[in-house]
Design an enzyme around this catalytic site. Structure first.
Site, PDB file in Angstrom:
ATOM      1  N   LYS A  54       0.845  -1.205   0.000  1.00 25.95           N
ATOM      2  CA  LYS A  54       0.000   0.000   0.000  1.00 25.95           C
ATOM      3  C   LYS A  54       0.878   1.253   0.000  1.00 25.95           C
ATOM      4  CE  LYS A  54      -3.701  -2.466   2.242  1.00 25.95           C
ATOM      5  NZ  LYS A  54      -4.322  -2.982   3.430  1.00 25.95           N
ATOM      6  N   GLN A  98      -5.082  -1.821   9.615  1.00 21.62           N
ATOM      7  CA  GLN A  98      -4.876  -3.119   8.974  1.00 21.62           C
ATOM      8  C   GLN A  98      -5.430  -4.245   9.848  1.00 21.62           C
ATOM      9  OE1 GLN A  98      -3.702  -3.490   5.909  1.00 21.62           O
ATOM     10  NE2 GLN A  98      -3.656  -5.718   5.896  1.00 21.62           N
ATOM     11  N   ASP A 123     -11.518   2.114   3.744  1.00 27.46           N
ATOM     12  CA  ASP A 123     -11.921   0.704   3.625  1.00 27.46           C
ATOM     13  C   ASP A 123     -13.414   0.581   3.297  1.00 27.46           C
ATOM     14  OD1 ASP A 123      -9.977  -1.319   3.921  1.00 27.46           O
ATOM     15  OD2 ASP A 123      -9.778  -0.909   6.061  1.00 27.46           O
TER      16      ASP A 123
HETATM   17  N1  GUN Z   1      -6.416  -7.031   5.814  1.00 27.37           N
HETATM   18  C1  GUN Z   1      -6.502  -7.722   4.661  1.00 27.37           C
HETATM   19  N2  GUN Z   1      -7.226  -7.043   3.744  1.00 27.37           N
HETATM   20  C2  GUN Z   1      -7.599  -5.882   4.348  1.00 27.37           C
HETATM   21  C3  GUN Z   1      -8.358  -4.746   3.911  1.00 27.37           C
HETATM   22  O1  GUN Z   1      -8.861  -4.667   2.782  1.00 27.37           O
HETATM   23  N3  GUN Z   1      -8.513  -3.751   4.813  1.00 27.37           N
HETATM   24  C4  GUN Z   1      -7.991  -3.810   6.068  1.00 27.37           C
HETATM   25  N4  GUN Z   1      -8.197  -2.793   6.880  1.00 27.37           N
HETATM   26  N5  GUN Z   1      -7.273  -4.852   6.504  1.00 27.37           N
HETATM   27  C5  GUN Z   1      -7.085  -5.876   5.639  1.00 27.37           C
END
Ligand code: GUN
Length: 290
Positions: A54, A98, A123
C-alpha cells in the site's frame, strides 16, 4: 470454449493512471496533497507485506503515505487515541487500520473501526458508509468489490438485466458486491454455507462472483457455459507464499466466457481502489469533485 482471461493488472494500471492525474490536479490547482495513514498493530507477517504494498502504491502515485506501527501489546485506549488523532489531522485524508488486529483487540474490531471518521474510512467498513451503499450512494466503497465492478465496466461486460450469483456473504466482499450489482440492475442471488442446491444456483449465473474463502471451491460443473466468473478468493497455500483463488481455474476456464486469475486478478484492483478511495476521501473533505 476457452475463457477470455481478465488481467487485473491491466485494469489496475488504468485506474492508477486516472488517480495519478487527479492527485496532480489536487496538488497543482488546490494545493491539496492527499494523505493515507495505515495503522498496523503487532507483527502479523502477511499484514506487513500488504502494508508495504500500500505504501509503495501511494508513493508511485504521489500520495503521502504514513505507516504507523504499534506494538502487539497496544491497548484499546491507545489505538482509539491514535485513531482520534488521525481523525483530527488535516494532512491525513484516509485512515486504514490493517486487519486482523491482535487477539486481545480482535473482538472489538467493529467498535474500533467505527471510530474512524466516515469520510476518512477508505476501507468503506464504517456503518455510515455501509448504510450509504445500501441506500444507493457509493461514497467510500470497500476496495475489493469496488474493483470487481470497475473491472466489469472497463471490460465492457454488461450487468443490467443479468443474473448474478455471489458466493459468500462477508461484509468485506459479498454484501457490498450485492449492492453494487443490484444498483446496476442485475438480478442478484446471495449464496452461503447453508444454501440448498448450491451448484444448481451457481449454474443459473451469467455473472458468478466467488468470495467463499475456500480454495478451488468453484468447479466447472457449477458454471454455466459462457458465464463471467470473478474469482475474489485469496487463499494462502499452507507452508507456501503462493495464493490460490476460490475457483478451480484449469477446469472453469474451459467453460466460462470470462475468468479472472489468482494472482493477477481482482487482488491487484484492491490496491488500486484503495488509492482511488484515498483521493476521493481528500476530495470529499475539501468538497471538490473532479
Ligand atoms: N487485511 C486484509 N485485507 C484488508 C483490507 O482490505 N482492509 C484492512 N483494513 N485490513 C485488511
Amino acid at each position: 470454449m476457452t475463457a477470455r482471461i481478465l488481467d487485473g493488472r491491466v485494469y489496475a494500471a488504468k485506474i492508477k493512471e486516472r488517480v495519478a492525474r487527479e492527485v496532480q490536479t489536487l496538488k497543482s490547482q488546490y494545493d491539496i496533497h492527499p494523505g493515507l495513514a495505515t495503522v498496523i498493530v503487532g507483527e502479523d507477517e502477511a499484514s506487513k507485506v500488504y502494508v508495504a504494498a500500500k505504501h509503495k502504491g501511494c508513493e508511485e502515485l504521489g500520495i503521502c503515505s504514513e505507516i504507523l506501527r504499534m506494538p502487539q501489546s497496544t491497548s484499546r485506549e491507545e489505538l482509539l487515541a491514535r485513531i482520534e488523532s488521525l481523525n483530527n489531522n488535516p494532512r491525513i485524508h484516509g485512515i486504514l487500520v490493517q486487519l486482523p488486529l491482535p487477539a486481545h483487540l480482535a473482538p472489538e474490531t467493529a467498535e474500533l473501526l467505527n471510530r474512524i471518521q466516515p469520510d476518512k474510512d477508505v476501507d468503506g467498513f464504517h456503518p455510515v458508509n455501509v448504510g450509504r451503499l445500501g441506500g444507493g450512494e457509493e461514497r467510500l466503497v470497500p476496495c475489493t468489490p469496488y474493483g470487481c465492478i470497475k473491472m466489469l465496466e472497463m471490460a465492457d461486460i454488461p450487468v443490467g438485466g443479468k443474473k448474478a450469483v455471489i458466493l459468500g456473504r462477508s461484509n468485506v466482499i459479498g454484501k457490498p458486491m450485492f449492492h453494487l450489482l443490484l444498483a446496476r440492475n442485475a438480478t442478484v442471488t446471495m449464496c452461503h454455507a447453508e444454501t440448498a442446491d448450491l451448484a444448481a444456483v451457481c449454474r443459473t449465473a451469467d455473472i458468478l462472483v466467488a468470495a467463499a474463502g475456500s480454495p478451488g471451491f468453484v468447479t466447472a460443473d457449477m458454471v454455466k457455459p459462457g458465464a463471467v466468473v470473478i474469482d475474489a478468493g485469496i487463499n494462502r497455500v499452507p507452508g507456501e507464499k503462493r495464493i490460490v483463488g476460490d475457483v478451480d481455474f484449469a477446469s472453469v476456464k474451459e467453460v466460462a466466457g470470462c475468468l479472472t486469475p489468482v494472482p493477477g486478478g481482482v487482488g491487484t484492483l484492491t490496491l488500486a481502489m484503495l488509492l482511488y478511495n484515498t483521493v476521493r476521501a481528500a476530495q470529499l473533505q475539501h468538497k471538490i469533485f473532479l
